[in-house]
Write an enzyme that holds these catalytic residues in place. Structure first.
Site, mmCIF file in Angstrom:
data_model
loop_
_atom_site.group_PDB
_atom_site.id
_atom_site.type_symbol
_atom_site.label_atom_id
_atom_site.label_comp_id
_atom_site.label_asym_id
_atom_site.label_seq_id
_atom_site.Cartn_x
_atom_site.Cartn_y
_atom_site.Cartn_z
ATOM 1 N N ASN A 190 0.840 -1.203 0.000
ATOM 2 C CA ASN A 190 0.000 0.000 0.000
ATOM 3 C C ASN A 190 0.876 1.255 0.000
ATOM 4 O OD1 ASN A 190 -2.372 1.404 -0.128
ATOM 5 N ND2 ASN A 190 -3.012 0.980 1.958
ATOM 6 N N HIS A 245 -9.599 4.192 8.552
ATOM 7 C CA HIS A 245 -10.022 2.847 8.172
ATOM 8 C C HIS A 245 -11.424 2.515 8.674
ATOM 9 C CE1 HIS A 245 -5.872 1.837 6.913
ATOM 10 N NE2 HIS A 245 -6.467 0.880 6.231
#
Length: 465
Positions: free
Chosen positions: A316, A352
């Site tokens: 990521n 998140h």
């Protein structure tokens, strides 16, 4: 069409997992869009390209989430109005941050379940970073260049973007659903036909794009074949708890390894779309053209590194770079890297979602990275450990280190994937909180190990550093 082609193979694998991985990215649909752009629209005016990128991205959003596409449209429009009406001010940055994060968190709250769902909040979290970053880049455009780091200088906007630019940037088909993150400046260079290895012509990027697609498809096959043998649900069964301790640890390790491949798949396939369009062009070094501007994975490093920091550096990548540029480096006024690191991880935790599992995962990341840095310094300062690391025993040490690395990666990933405390707590209890115990003991033992293994001269030098 893709579903029909894969239908025969899906009979032999977990059908839900296979198609959820395809749907999560919807990235294969980006390849025909990129080809249309290259073949028919490359020489068209910027207005036409912005419209094409907007409409193609909206088509992907509607296909996946139907009328819920209005959530993204509202946030993009509000972001544009903030830039236009509030100007290049701190108020704009703060208003953008608060609005976009509150909207995202409200979406998490009203759509939350106890499972990992594919819904409109998934691409919206990617969009949230884009829009917050846009306000910061616009604000940086009015600051003195000496006050900005290199990456902030390259992203800074000297003028307010148009509505079409903001929509085209936000809905660009190569990065709308799962990323990667890129700046408006990069997008403007794409529209201006600057991201190419042959000036004024479409880039020779078909082969590099197909390589990333093929690699992503390979990981998709591996994930689809092996992940059904390591389902999340097995952690919560009495059968799992009845297994020997070593079995529970090995199962968790293999579960994490194959579970992460769904992310690898999505990012590699999405990267191929960006490369095909030209957005992945990253200049030339010693006459060799690079196509890694949108790389979200360093696959070889990800598969071979025995260190936790290596996994972070290879996984990521664009989101990590976004967080470093827009959060970590902007906290330097605190004068404390550890505090900047904590605030960056706290932001990523909230970004998140609202589940407790994210808190546990990122707190474990901070603990693990802190301990790893201390042990790396210990090895470098200790002649005995340095000699051991360079000896013929290193292959054995590498295997042990790799096992520890993936075991505790898995331990940290359990709460990230299981989300709610009643689930991840049960799994951590089943392995006796091994990760927390191991790294807390390691953290407390470092000073004593330094006294035993590092000569006084080196210890004094380390304190001065």
């Amino acid at each position: 069409v893709l579903r029909n082609l894969l239908q025969p193979f899906s009979l032999y694998v977990n059908r839900g997992k296979w198609f959820s991985c395809i749907n999560k990215s919807a990235s294969p649909a980006g390849y025909p869009f990129a080809l249309v752009y290259r073949w028919f629209l490359f020489y068209q005016p910027a207005t036409v390209l912005h419209l094409f990128h907007t409409l193609s991205g909206l088509a992907l959003a509607v296909f996946n989430f139907g009328p819920q596409v209005y959530h993204s449209a509202v946030c993009v429009l509000v972001q544009f109005l903030m830039l236009r009406l509030m100007g290049r001010t701190v108020t704009t940055v703060l208003s953008s941050f608060v609005f976009q994060m509150v909207y995202l968190l409200a979406g998490y709250y009203y759509t939350a379940t106890e499972e990992y769902d594919i819904k409109w909040t998934m691409p919206h979290c990617v969009l949230t970073l884009k829009l917050i970053g846009l306000s910061l880049d616009y604000y940086d455009g009015g600051k003195e260049a000496v006050s900005l780091c290199v990456c902030q200088k390259s992203a800074a906007l000297t003028s307010v973007p148009s509505l079409l630019e903001v929509f085209g940037f936000s809905y660009f088909y190569g990065g709308f659903l799962v990323g990667p993150q890129f700046t408006l400046q990069s997008y403007k260079k794409l529209v201006a036909r600057e991201l190419t290895d042959t000036p004024g012509k479409p880039p020779n990027s078909a082969l590099p794009a197909m390589r990333r697609f093929a690699l992503g498809f390979l990981f998709l096959v591996i994930y689809a074949m092996f992940s059904p043998y390591f389902p999340d649900s097995y952690f919560l069964t009495d059968e799992f708890e009845a297994q020997p301790f070593w079995y529970r640890c090995v199962f968790m390790l293999l579960w994490a390894k194959f579970n992460l491949y769904k992310y690898v798949t999505c990012w590699l396939i999405a990267e191929g779309v960006c490369i095909l369009s030209g957005l992945g062009y990253n200049g030339a070094v010693e006459g060799k053209h690079r196509w890694d501007a949108c790389a979200n994975m360093k696959v070889w490093l990800f598969e071979t590194t025995p260190r936790f920091q290596g996994t972070i550096d290879s996984f990521n990548i664009n989101t990590n770079e976004w967080a470093a540029r827009n959060v970590f480096k902007r906290c330097r006024f605190l004068g404390n890297k550890a505090m900047s690191h904590i605030l960056t991880l706290l932001f990523l935790t909230v970004w998140h979602g609202l589940h407790s599992g994210y808190v546990i995962c990122f707190s474990m990341e901070f603990l693990i990275i802190m301990v790893e840095k201390q042990f790396v310094a210990l090895v470098n300062d200790s002649p005995t450990l340095t000699k051991l690391a360079n000896s013929s025993l290193y292959p054995l040490l590498y295997v042990v280190q790799q096992f520890i690395h993936w075991l505790f990666m898995a331990y940290s990933l359990v709460p990230f994937c299981l989300l709610t405390y009643d689930k991840w707590l049960r799994v951590h209890m089943s392995v006796y909180f091994l990760g927390h115990v191991f790294f807390l003991v390691a953290f407390l033992s470092v000073p004593y190990l330094r006294k035993a293994l590092v000569p006084k001269k080196e210890r004094g030098q380390a304190k001065q550093d």
